[in-house]
Enzyme design. Structure first.
Site, PDB file in Angstrom:
ATOM      1  CD  GLU A  71      -2.919  -1.264   2.233  1.00 50.87           C
ATOM      2  OE1 GLU A  71      -4.085  -1.595   1.968  1.00 50.87           O
ATOM      3  OE2 GLU A  71      -2.515  -1.027   3.384  1.00 50.87           O
ATOM      4  CE1 TYR A 117      -7.910  18.910  21.899  1.00 48.40           C
ATOM      5  CE2 TYR A 117      -9.752  18.308  23.319  1.00 48.40           C
ATOM      6  CZ  TYR A 117      -8.565  18.979  23.125  1.00 48.40           C
ATOM      7  OH  TYR A 117      -8.018  19.725  24.141  1.00 48.40           O
TER       8      TYR A 117
END
Length: 212
Positions: A71, A117
């Site tokens: 990948e 967040y």
């Protein structure tokens, strides 16, 4: 041995130790000058060694070290699309991966902004179509999505997160995983996601130009 290599080893071990990946899944990449350091193929993140990293050029050609993860092209594609990004973290973390498998996933907003967040470190989250692991046909889709966001979610796979360094990319990945967990825990309940105004207030403020 460079500090960058040591940092990559440390972050890889931390990801595995905290259960953000399993088996031999997950991979990391970081820019080192004109080259890209990538975790090798077939190696658990628990066993990544600073001395045994794959070295690629900016176009993804293998230059040195063991064979890279299959990948690696994902990392190269994101780094090419985001010149300011220095590092990529890709995992199959449980809740983010589960999110990627939902049939009716909202493409525009796959996760509601449930926490501040998440708004600061992740959003917007781009969803990509399904491609088999290692299928380089995903390159164009990844490149295009990465121009819009540093946070990508591969359908039926998992997240790919870019950052200014490995620690920042990991922070964003953890926030995505945490928010996905909250999302599943609150299924069937009424939630109060942050409003557009609240999200805008979290973004860094651009200094005003001085008046003439």
């Amino acid at each position: 041995m460079t500090e960058l290599r040591k940092t990559l080893e440390r972050v890889a071990h931390s990801i595995h130790r905290r259960g953000l990946t399993h088996g031999r899944t997950g991979n990391l990449a970081v820019r080192e000058g004109d080259h890209i350091l990538v975790t090798p193929t077939g190696v658990s993140l628990a066993d990544v060694s600073a001395a045994e990293l794959s070295v690629l050029d900016a176009d993804g050609r293998h230059l040195d070290g063991p064979p890279p993860t299959k990948e690696a092209f994902l990392h190269v594609a994101v780094l090419q699309s985001r010149p300011t990004a220095q590092a990529i973290v890709h995992t199959h973390s449980v809740h983010a991966a589960a999110l990627s498998c939902l049939a009716d996933l909202d493409q525009a907003q796959p996760l509601p902004p449930l926490t501040a967040y998440y708004g600061m470190r992740v959003a917007p989250l781009e969803v990509l179509p399904y491609f088999a692991p290692g299928d380089k046909a995903a390159t164009e889709a990844v490149q295009q999505a990465a121009t819009r966001s540093h946070a990508l979610l591969l359908r039926n796979h998992g997240p790919v997160i870019a950052g200014s360094d490995l620690e920042s990319a990991l922070d964003a990945l953890e926030e995505l995983e945490h928010t996905a967990q909250i999302f599943f825990l609150t299924q069937g309940m009424r939630t109060a996601p942050l409003t557009e105004h609240q999200l805008a207030a979290l973004q860094p403020q651009t200094p005003q130009e001085p008046r003439p």
